[in-house]
Motif scaffolding. Structure first.
Motif, PDB file in Angstrom:
ATOM      1  N   ASP A  51      -1.050   0.599   6.798  1.00 38.87           N
ATOM      2  CA  ASP A  51      -2.120   1.557   6.524  1.00 38.87           C
ATOM      3  C   ASP A  51      -2.211   2.572   7.652  1.00 38.87           C
ATOM      4  O   ASP A  51      -2.425   3.765   7.416  1.00 38.87           O
ATOM      5  CB  ASP A  51      -3.476   0.840   6.413  1.00 38.87           C
ATOM      6  N   ARG A  52      -2.045   2.075   8.858  1.00 38.57           N
ATOM      7  CA  ARG A  52      -2.140   2.933  10.038  1.00 38.57           C
ATOM      8  C   ARG A  52      -0.782   3.501  10.443  1.00 38.57           C
ATOM      9  O   ARG A  52      -0.592   4.718  10.487  1.00 38.57           O
ATOM     10  CB  ARG A  52      -2.760   2.135  11.194  1.00 38.57           C
TER      11      ARG A  52
ATOM     12  N   GLY B 228       0.805  -1.209   0.000  1.00 39.36           N
ATOM     13  CA  GLY B 228       0.000   0.000   0.000  1.00 39.36           C
ATOM     14  C   GLY B 228       0.839   1.260   0.000  1.00 39.36           C
ATOM     15  O   GLY B 228       2.070   1.227   0.129  1.00 39.36           O
TER      16      GLY B 228
ATOM     17  N   MET C 266       0.907   5.278   1.660  1.00 42.09           N
ATOM     18  CA  MET C 266       0.411   6.087   2.774  1.00 42.09           C
ATOM     19  C   MET C 266       0.954   7.504   2.640  1.00 42.09           C
ATOM     20  O   MET C 266       2.097   7.705   2.223  1.00 42.09           O
ATOM     21  CB  MET C 266       0.856   5.522   4.134  1.00 42.09           C
TER      22      MET C 266
ATOM     23  N   GLY D  10      -6.301   3.292   2.490  1.00 38.21           N
ATOM     24  CA  GLY D  10      -6.470   2.370   3.609  1.00 38.21           C
ATOM     25  C   GLY D  10      -6.967   3.079   4.850  1.00 38.21           C
ATOM     26  O   GLY D  10      -6.442   4.125   5.238  1.00 38.21           O
TER      27      GLY D  10
ATOM     28  N   LYS E  20      -0.066  -3.050  10.778  1.00 41.38           N
ATOM     29  CA  LYS E  20      -0.679  -2.670   9.499  1.00 41.38           C
ATOM     30  C   LYS E  20      -0.176  -1.289   9.107  1.00 41.38           C
ATOM     31  O   LYS E  20      -0.473  -0.292   9.765  1.00 41.38           O
ATOM     32  CB  LYS E  20      -2.201  -2.652   9.602  1.00 41.38           C
TER      33      LYS E  20
END
Length: 387
Positions: free
Chosen positions: A275-276, A123, A125, A264, A273
């Protein structure tokens, strides 16, 4: 120099919005596991509708009794303020379908032998900061959050009677040459009790606009451009009015559309994760860069592959005219910040139960607490960026 004028709008939603009820519950589950085992793995999704809550997802860590979690869900709903016919902490039917994390995912993420811990998923970010507010956040989203946060505080303390938990706000500002100049419209929709007509609702809500937004931004605001419950009455609200799901307010959670989003969601995810965690790290970098005076705004992008520890790319964008500083900034980041999933968690102390409070009013622009919450909002690295 050309006088560049434009309008920009951001929205926020309250902690009682159906999607935010779900985010709160999902983050409560994350905190429940991390409080017992700081290396727990959690991916929890929540659905809410009329007197119904459903939890689903994957966990790895301590065995937490289902009834204990259900009791904590009720506590969340009670704290938010729901004891209505269509959604009550007392009577809601709550089901949990949480189960063990996939061994395939665990194999890719876990550290083993000489292999460092990998990212929990692929991903991109983004992190962003700008000098429009003291919190180094874009002004429209900052003021949208503040209106609802102050309303919720007074509602819970009993100083805002007749106003119910489900609310939304929207602030539009005029920009000139990339600077916010004034507010041109405000929209607030809020659930209320049956005995309040719209004139009374408006009288109760208008003061929160004035408490939240600096006076110099409101001087030219036309009262007709203040829209309070523009559709009329708003009595049926919360999960009884609209189904809620975890992770559906990702722009509210971040920068109100003023910066890109990787897609995300944050809530319900443990810090392995990216995403966080990488979104928090990129905000941490961007905020320290702007706080150090390197540029009036900064955008950071990080990219990861599942099972791979190092970021595949680090992108830095500064305000117009500061592009020559980017090479130096990237060198400082490369030499001083470990942006592997483990490195981020250790740097920002993310393995702690600190997430429930992030679920409403934005993950960014908040004040770090002595409980370890919002560590990514600290500006303790500005000396590194002294160019």
């Amino acid at each position: 120099m050309q006088n560049n004028k434009y309008l920009f709008t951001s929205e926020s939603v309250s902690g009682g919005h159906p999607d935010k009820v779900c985010d709160r519950i999902s983050d409560m589950v994350v905190d429940s596991y991390l409080s017992q085992d700081p290396v727990s793995r959690v991916a929890c999704e929540t659905l809410t509708t009329t007197n119904k809550v459903v939890l689903a997802g994957e966990t790895r860590g301590p065995k937490i009794d289902k009834e204990e979690l259900i009791s904590k869900v009720r506590n969340c709903i009670q704290d938010i303020g729901y004891d209505q016919e269509g959604f009550s902490w007392k009577t809601a039917n709550i089901e949990s379908f949480l189960h063990e994390q996939s061994t395939d995912i665990a194999m890719g993420v876990d550290s083993k032998d000489n292999k460092d811990e990998g990212a929990g998923d692929q991903g991109i970010m983004f992190g962003y900061a700008c000098n429009e507010t003291d919190e180094l956040m874009p002004a429209p989203i900052h003021y949208s959050h503040k209106i609802l946060r102050l309303m919720a505080k007074d509602r819970k303390s009993g100083n805002l009677k007749g106003i119910e938990p489900d609310s939304k706000s929207q602030v539009t500002m005029l920009y000139e040459n990339e600077k916010p100049i004034k507010v041109t419209s405000v929209v607030i929709s809020t659930q209320h009790s049956k005995d309040l007509d719209q004139e009374k609702v408006r009288a109760k809500i208008i003061p929160y606009i004035k408490k939240s937004i600096p006076e110099n931004f409101l001087t030219d605001l036309n009262p007709q451009e203040i829209y309070i419950n523009p559709t009329g009455q708003f009595i049926i609200g919360g999960p009884d009015g609209d189904t809620g799901l975890t992770g559906r307010k990702i722009i509210v959670d971040t920068y109100g559309g003023a910066a890109p989003h990787g897609g995300g969601a944050f809530s319900g995810k443990d810090p392995t994760k990216v995403d966080r965690s990488a979104a928090y790290a990129s905000r941490y970098l961007a905020k320290n860069i702007v706080a150090a005076g390197v540029s009036e705004k900064c955008l950071i992008q990080l990219a990861y592959a599942i099972g791979v520890s190092k970021p595949l790319s680090i992108f830095v964008k500064l305000a117009s005219g500061d592009e020559s500083k980017i090479v130096k900034v990237k060198k400082i980041i490369d030499e001083n910040f470990n942006l592997s999933p483990r490195g981020i968690r250790e740097m920002l102390k993310l393995n702690n139960p600190i997430y429930e409070k992030t679920a409403a009013y934005g993950h960014f622009g908040r004040k770090p607490t002595d409980k370890g919450e919002f560590t990514w909002e600290k500006t303790d690295k500005i000396d590194l960026f002294n160019l």
